[in-house]
Scaffold this active site. Structure first.
Site, PDB file in Angstrom:
ATOM      1  N   PHE A  37     -19.855  -1.260 -43.913  1.00  9.76           N
ATOM      2  CA  PHE A  37     -20.578  -2.535 -43.792  1.00  9.76           C
ATOM      3  C   PHE A  37     -21.676  -2.351 -42.753  1.00  9.76           C
ATOM      4  O   PHE A  37     -21.402  -1.963 -41.617  1.00  9.76           O
ATOM      5  CB  PHE A  37     -19.649  -3.675 -43.371  1.00  9.76           C
ATOM      6  CG  PHE A  37     -20.363  -4.998 -43.352  1.00  9.76           C
ATOM      7  CD1 PHE A  37     -20.580  -5.703 -44.535  1.00  9.76           C
ATOM      8  CD2 PHE A  37     -20.857  -5.528 -42.163  1.00  9.76           C
ATOM      9  CE1 PHE A  37     -21.270  -6.914 -44.527  1.00  9.76           C
ATOM     10  CE2 PHE A  37     -21.539  -6.737 -42.153  1.00  9.76           C
ATOM     11  CZ  PHE A  37     -21.748  -7.428 -43.335  1.00  9.76           C
ATOM     12  N   ASP A  71     -23.648   3.694 -36.902  1.00 14.94           N
ATOM     13  CA  ASP A  71     -23.663   2.237 -36.787  1.00 14.94           C
ATOM     14  C   ASP A  71     -22.551   1.853 -35.828  1.00 14.94           C
ATOM     15  O   ASP A  71     -21.368   1.843 -36.184  1.00 14.94           O
ATOM     16  CB  ASP A  71     -23.445   1.608 -38.172  1.00 14.94           C
ATOM     17  CG  ASP A  71     -23.437   0.084 -38.099  1.00 14.94           C
ATOM     18  OD1 ASP A  71     -23.307  -0.457 -36.992  1.00 14.94           O
ATOM     19  OD2 ASP A  71     -23.547  -0.563 -39.162  1.00 14.94           O
ATOM     20  N   LYS A  84     -23.775  -7.149 -31.402  1.00 12.57           N
ATOM     21  CA  LYS A  84     -22.527  -7.815 -31.048  1.00 12.57           C
ATOM     22  C   LYS A  84     -22.267  -7.888 -29.532  1.00 12.57           C
ATOM     23  O   LYS A  84     -22.799  -8.749 -28.855  1.00 12.57           O
ATOM     24  CB  LYS A  84     -21.359  -7.155 -31.787  1.00 12.57           C
ATOM     25  CG  LYS A  84     -21.380  -7.455 -33.316  1.00 12.57           C
ATOM     26  CD  LYS A  84     -20.099  -7.016 -33.951  1.00 12.57           C
ATOM     27  CE  LYS A  84     -20.079  -7.193 -35.462  1.00 12.57           C
ATOM     28  NZ  LYS A  84     -19.791  -8.516 -35.924  1.00 12.57           N
TER      29      LYS A  84
END
Ligand code: PLP
Length: 400
Positions: free
Chosen positions: A129, A214, A243
């Site tokens: 993702f 990532d 985040k």
């Protein structure tokens, strides 16, 4: 009540009015133990005094200036991120998907700047993702997210998770990069073996490819190291962060070596809000805490404790829990029961956790939790498992 929010989320009927450390207080006064951290965002919990101070102090000075001017807080944050990682250069943006967009562009532009504009393909892994923009959706390759949104952005080749042979076979003259999450978060807390990351580094070196990590979910201490790649002993060329970097204030970053970033010259990329004074001041305050001596030692210590206690619960409730996985405070309970039932059962017991792929429930507590919070979480999970195992039992035949 009619909501005017575009219904792209299935939301629980629950709203919070304030938070304190690992606790969220709902508007009816009920207290929830927050082991979701807004999906790995609230790295220092809620209302951390250092973040409140940084944000409010900066709010009285200057919130935003454009990137047409120098932004000292951004320069300082970039310098600190580079000092603590493999990187030489940082581009700031506002989210994980944008950080990934910059990473993809940087990897391709590197080859264009090296005289190989044909090298555009990026190898990605099943279960990945990388975000919800059109390019990052194509990188993630998940049909359910791509359906109905028109032509899929080209230049991504997906291979099975952690499959070295398939990776080797996928490399050709148009390959630009290999992109991987050191631990798949949304995919179900699937840990990539460090040896596999080392093999990827070697493949990239042998074939002149960019290695892109990532670390939107794994970065800034989540795995017990500052960055998830650190446990492998190798480093990428390019890395996406977001985040936890802002502890709840939206900020993303794309980190690169000077060589990998050589194509990203003036005018090649931009973001109006990216790296503004408010966001980068808060990012610096997050680093002040996370980089303080001993902070990540605590993360690793509580992680070990939490993992041990979860393993005990797995042994006691084999009809509910199949496996405990993950690193640091990115832990996954792989369920026997549907993971949605587990998330709901935990919420009934006043604890927040987050579903992921592979029938997993993610535990992503703030890194500031102590042993008491671990004990509290275990007794909540214990109660939820007891109820779920009762429900999972085959009905006893009625007496005749
Ligand atoms: N990459 C990873 C590994 C993620 O976990 C996420 C979000 O969950 C993203 C990218 C996208 O981040 P954002 O939602 O901030 O765009």
């Amino acid at each position: 009540m009619v909501s005017h929010l575009l219904p792209t989320y299935s939301r629980a009927d629950l709203a919070f009015e304030r938070g304190e450390g690992p606790w969220l207080i709902a508007n009816n006064g009920e207290r929830y133990l927050d082991f979701g951290s807004g999906v790995a965002v609230n790295v220092l919990g809620h209302a951390h005094p250092a973040l409140v101070e940084a944000l409010t102090d900066q709010a009285q000075k200057v919130w935003h200036v454009s990137n047409l001017f120098r932004i000292p807080e951004a320069e300082r944050l970039a310098e600190r991120l580079c000092a603590a990682s493999f990187a030489d250069l940082v581009f700031f943006c506002n989210s994980g998907a944008e950080a990934m967009e910059c990473a993809i562009k940087t990897a391709r532009k590197y080859h264009a700047a090296s005289g190989h504009p044909e090298r555009v393909d990026i190898i990605t892994y099943e279960g990945a993702f990388h975000g919800r923009t059109l390019a990052t959706l194509a990188a993630g390759g998940q049909k359910k997210y791509l359906e109905g949104f028109g032509p899929v952005a080209g230049g991504f080749i997906q291979v099975p998770f952690a499959d070295l042979e398939a990776t080797k076979k996928a490399i050709g003259p148009t390959t630009a990069a290999i992109l991987i999450e050191p631990i798949q978060g949304e995919g179900g807390v699937r840990v990539v073996p460090p040896q596999f990351l080392r093999e990827l580094r070697k493949l990239c070196d042998d074939h002149g490819l960019m290695l892109v990590f990532d670390e939107v979910q794994t970065g800034i201490g989540r795995t017990g190291d500052l960055f998830g790649y650190m446990r492998s002993g190798i480093a990428p060329d390019i890395m996406a962060l977001a985040k936890a970097l802002g502890g709840g204030f939206p900020i993303g970053a794309c980190l690169t070596t000077a060589e990998a970033g050589k194509g990203m010259t003036a005018g090649t990329h931009g973001s109006t809000f990216g790296g503004n004074p408010l966001a980068t001041r808060v990012g610096n305050a997050v680093l002040d805490v996370v980089l303080a001596p001993g902070f990540l030692d605590n993360t690793r210590k509580v992680s070990l404790l939490l993992k041990q206690r979860l393993a005990e619960l797995k042994d006691r409730y084999p009809s509910v829990i199949a496996e405990i996985r993950g690193e640091g405070l990115l832990l996954g309970i792989c369920c026997v029961v549907p993971n949605g039932d587990m998330v709901a059962a935990l919420r009934n017991e006043k604890m927040l956790a987050i579903a992921a792929g592979d029938n997993v429930v993610r535990l992503l507590p703030p890194l500031i939790i102590d042993e008491a919070a671990v004990a509290e979480s275990i007794s909540i999970i214990d109660r939820a498992c007891a109820k779920l195992s009762q429900a999972a039992k085959p009905a006893t035949p009625a007496a005749v």
